[in-house]
Scaffold this motif. Structure first.
Motif, PDB file in Angstrom:
ATOM      1  N   HIS A  68       1.785   8.403   2.767  1.00 42.69           N
ATOM      2  CA  HIS A  68       2.857   7.696   2.459  1.00 42.69           C
ATOM      3  C   HIS A  68       2.139   6.310   1.773  1.00 42.69           C
ATOM      4  N   LYS A  69       1.124   6.536   1.552  1.00 42.73           N
ATOM      5  CA  LYS A  69       0.428   5.454   0.912  1.00 42.73           C
ATOM      6  C   LYS A  69      -0.125   6.103  -0.588  1.00 42.73           C
TER       7      LYS A  69
ATOM      8  N   ASN B  81      -4.770   5.943  13.736  1.00 40.11           N
ATOM      9  CA  ASN B  81      -6.066   5.277  14.146  1.00 40.11           C
ATOM     10  C   ASN B  81      -5.996   5.202  15.857  1.00 40.11           C
TER      11      ASN B  81
ATOM     12  N   SER C 224      -4.776  -2.372  13.144  1.00 43.56           N
ATOM     13  CA  SER C 224      -4.283  -1.358  13.938  1.00 43.56           C
ATOM     14  C   SER C 224      -5.374  -1.094  14.947  1.00 43.56           C
TER      15      SER C 224
ATOM     16  N   GLY D  14     -12.069   2.781   2.068  1.00 45.79           N
ATOM     17  CA  GLY D  14     -10.891   2.068   1.471  1.00 45.79           C
ATOM     18  C   GLY D  14     -10.473   1.042   2.379  1.00 45.79           C
TER      19      GLY D  14
ATOM     20  N   MET E 122       0.988  -1.221  -0.115  1.00 49.67           N
ATOM     21  CA  MET E 122       0.150   0.164  -0.001  1.00 49.67           C
ATOM     22  C   MET E 122       0.834   1.213  -0.003  1.00 49.67           C
TER      23      MET E 122
ATOM     24  N   ASP F 182     -11.428   6.113   8.738  1.00 50.38           N
ATOM     25  CA  ASP F 182     -10.112   5.360   8.356  1.00 50.38           C
ATOM     26  C   ASP F 182      -9.861   5.538   6.753  1.00 50.38           C
TER      27      ASP F 182
ATOM     28  N   ASP G 204      -3.388   8.808   4.792  1.00 50.55           N
ATOM     29  CA  ASP G 204      -1.827   8.663   4.771  1.00 50.55           C
ATOM     30  C   ASP G 204      -0.986   9.249   3.738  1.00 50.55           C
TER      31      ASP G 204
ATOM     32  N   VAL H  62     -14.456   2.775   7.349  1.00 53.66           N
ATOM     33  CA  VAL H  62     -13.263   2.801   6.689  1.00 53.66           C
ATOM     34  C   VAL H  62     -13.833   3.187   5.138  1.00 53.66           C
TER      35      VAL H  62
ATOM     36  N   HIS I  85      -8.643  -2.098   9.521  1.00 53.36           N
ATOM     37  CA  HIS I  85      -7.111  -2.644   9.938  1.00 53.36           C
ATOM     38  C   HIS I  85      -7.084  -3.175  11.289  1.00 53.36           C
TER      39      HIS I  85
ATOM     40  N   ALA J 118      -7.061   5.736   5.412  1.00 56.43           N
ATOM     41  CA  ALA J 118      -5.285   5.741   5.428  1.00 56.43           C
ATOM     42  C   ALA J 118      -4.884   5.460   3.921  1.00 56.43           C
ATOM     43  N   TRP J 119      -5.507   4.522   3.258  1.00 54.49           N
ATOM     44  CA  TRP J 119      -5.240   4.311   1.989  1.00 54.49           C
ATOM     45  C   TRP J 119      -6.049   4.991   0.822  1.00 54.49           C
TER      46      TRP J 119
ATOM     47  N   GLY K  85       2.156   7.016  10.756  1.00 51.73           N
ATOM     48  CA  GLY K  85       1.546   5.993   9.720  1.00 51.73           C
ATOM     49  C   GLY K  85      -0.046   6.046  10.277  1.00 51.73           C
ATOM     50  N   GLY K  86      -0.747   5.078   9.503  1.00 52.16           N
ATOM     51  CA  GLY K  86      -2.106   4.943   9.718  1.00 52.16           C
ATOM     52  C   GLY K  86      -2.409   4.162  11.177  1.00 52.16           C
ATOM     53  N   THR K  87      -1.476   3.601  11.497  1.00 53.45           N
ATOM     54  CA  THR K  87      -1.561   2.860  12.917  1.00 53.45           C
ATOM     55  C   THR K  87      -1.702   3.985  13.952  1.00 53.45           C
TER      56      THR K  87
ATOM     57  N   THR L 275      -8.766  -2.380   3.613  1.00 53.85           N
ATOM     58  CA  THR L 275      -7.254  -2.902   3.396  1.00 53.85           C
ATOM     59  C   THR L 275      -7.478  -4.211   2.318  1.00 53.85           C
TER      60      THR L 275
HETATM   61  C1  LIG Z   1      -7.088   1.124   5.847  1.00 56.59           C
HETATM   62  C2  LIG Z   1      -5.909   0.919   6.714  1.00 56.59           C
HETATM   63  N1  LIG Z   1      -5.773   1.933   7.733  1.00 56.59           N
HETATM   64  C3  LIG Z   1      -4.454   1.644   8.647  1.00 56.59           C
HETATM   65  C4  LIG Z   1      -3.481   1.155   7.997  1.00 56.59           C
HETATM   66  C5  LIG Z   1      -2.049   1.181   8.710  1.00 56.59           C
HETATM   67  O1  LIG Z   1      -1.309   2.149   8.285  1.00 56.59           O
HETATM   68  P1  LIG Z   1       0.316   1.931   8.856  1.00 56.59           P
HETATM   69  O2  LIG Z   1       0.858   0.755   8.057  1.00 56.59           O
HETATM   70  O3  LIG Z   1       0.767   3.184   7.789  1.00 56.59           O
HETATM   71  O4  LIG Z   1       0.447   1.978  10.193  1.00 56.59           O
HETATM   72  C6  LIG Z   1      -3.629   0.644   6.808  1.00 56.59           C
HETATM   73  C7  LIG Z   1      -2.137  -0.261   6.194  1.00 56.59           C
HETATM   74  O5  LIG Z   1      -2.475  -0.527   5.166  1.00 56.59           O
HETATM   75  C8  LIG Z   1      -4.826   0.471   6.093  1.00 56.59           C
HETATM   76  O6  LIG Z   1      -4.805  -0.078   4.987  1.00 56.59           O
END
Ligand SMILES: Cc1ncc(COP(=O)(O)O)c(C=O)c1O
Length: 354
Positions: free
Chosen positions: A205-206, A77, A104, A148, A16, A175, A203, A146, A102, A177-178, A72-74, A150
């Motif tokens: 970085h995605k 969240n 996380s 999008g 991702m 969320d 994010d 969410v 996710h 993130a992606w 990051g997304g973790t 994962t």
């Molecule tokens: C929807 C979603 N949320 C959160 C995350 C976690 O992001 P990260 O790996 O940058 O911590 C991901 C990672 O793929 C994700 O797809």
């Protein structure tokens, strides 16, 4: 020590993350030795972070965004859960989320000692508001949707989830993130401008094409950040709402550079190409007789036998699987039509060899 080069993205269909935009890479290198966790000392990168947050706000329908560039997304969240827990009246707050969230959120629940209630999704793999309503109670501090997912790139019905949260006096976190850098170019309702959303993960970085680490945590109200802040006696700034202390200035500068370079035309272009590629490979796999989950966003799942998956991995393809075992192809900006064509030829070659 022998110098190892970074891995090429040529056969990476599982990630991702993607190759950073050249401007984002250059900014990351330039700001490597800075720390936005100490904004009074590292003032240039602190200003870049304000720019990045403003850009993320524009992307997500928020004219006065509050937030920061997270690891990051973790982290983003986790911070959403932490803010909801800190602001909740309930003694024993819980979080209600679709089972597609996710992992996380599992970490967040464990670290923050809140109960995570995951709820089965509907037939199209999206959050089911009726089923979620049954698990929401007076102790629910946060409802999660969410935008999008994962595994299948699904977009939950965010306005319906916002109604559920409002009825329960709970907060709503999205969320994205992606999906957040692709969704602005679709018709989905997913952001602060579409529903009463309290916090959102998006994010750089995605799909944002920034260097790792660059996550995004956004809130509609300053009180959310206040609920996360601790005092910082030895720094000139008085408080800190981030989870980490010292942070990567490279990620922050990279996010600001990517947004400046790509928002909106470059991101639209990247999304349209990626979506067309996802639809192309979905058709190519369906034509070969596999069951394919249609790509709502640039992510395709297809039911390939495990032996074929292993043979493709042997040929150097970097692939991933859903929890149900389907092949999962993430059509990130580095994934070209040529790459997907070569992948399909290898699918054919591996099947012939068996
Ligand atoms: C929807 C979603 N949320 C959160 C995350 C976690 O992001 P990260 O790996 O940058 O911590 C991901 C990672 O793929 C994700 O797809």
């Amino acid at each position: 020590m022998q110098q190892a080069g970074p891995q090429s993205f040529d056969r990476v269909l599982s990630s991702m993350c993607t190759r950073p935009h050249p401007a984002a890479r250059e900014a990351a290198e330039r700001f490597l030795a800075t720390n936005p966790g100490d904004p009074d000392t590292y003032r240039t990168v602190a200003a870049l972070e304000r720019e990045a947050v403003a850009g993320l706000g524009e992307l997500t329908g928020l004219s006065e965004p509050h937030g920061y560039v997270a690891s990051g997304g973790t982290e983003a969240n986790l911070q959403a859960v932490r803010a909801a827990r800190n602001l909740a009246d309930a003694a024993d707050p819980n979080v209600v989320a679709p089972e597609s969230v996710h992992f996380s959120f599992q970490k967040a629940a464990e670290v923050l000692d809140v109960e995570l209630r995951t709820v089965p999704v509907d037939a199209d793999r999206r959050a089911d508001p009726d089923a979620m309503a049954e698990r929401i109670g007076s102790d629910t501090a946060l409802v999660v949707g969410v935008a999008g997912t994962t595994e299948y790139g699904r977009v939950d019905p965010i306005p319906a989830l916002a109604d559920l949260a409002a009825d329960a006096g709970a907060r709503l976190h999205v969320d994205a993130a992606w999906g957040g850098f692709a969704l602005p170019f679709t018709d989905h309702d997913w952001h602060f401008g579409h529903a009463d959303v309290d916090t959102l993960t998006v994010d750089p970085h995605k799909f944002g094409q920034a260097a790792v680490p660059a996550g995004g945590f956004l809130a509609s109200e300053a009180t959310t950040l206040d609920a996360l802040a601790v005092e910082t006696p030895y720094l000139e700034s008085t408080s800190q709402a981030t989870l980490t202390g010292t942070r990567s200035g490279a990620g922050v500068a990279s996010a600001a550079a990517a947004l400046e370079e790509l928002w909106p035309a470059g991101y639209r272009d990247a999304y349209e190409r990626a979506q067309a590629n996802a639809e192309w490979v979905a058709d190519a796999l369906a034509d070969r007789g596999f069951d394919v989950v249609d790509p709502v966003l640039p992510l395709v799942a297809a039911d390939l036998p495990a032996s074929l998956f292993d043979a493709l991995t042997e040929r150097g393809w970097r692939l991933s699987r859903t929890a149900r075992g389907e092949l999962r192809l993430v059509c990130m900006p580095h994934v070209t039509r040529e790459t997907l064509g070569a992948f399909c030829r290898d699918v054919d070659a591996c099947r012939e060899a068996n």
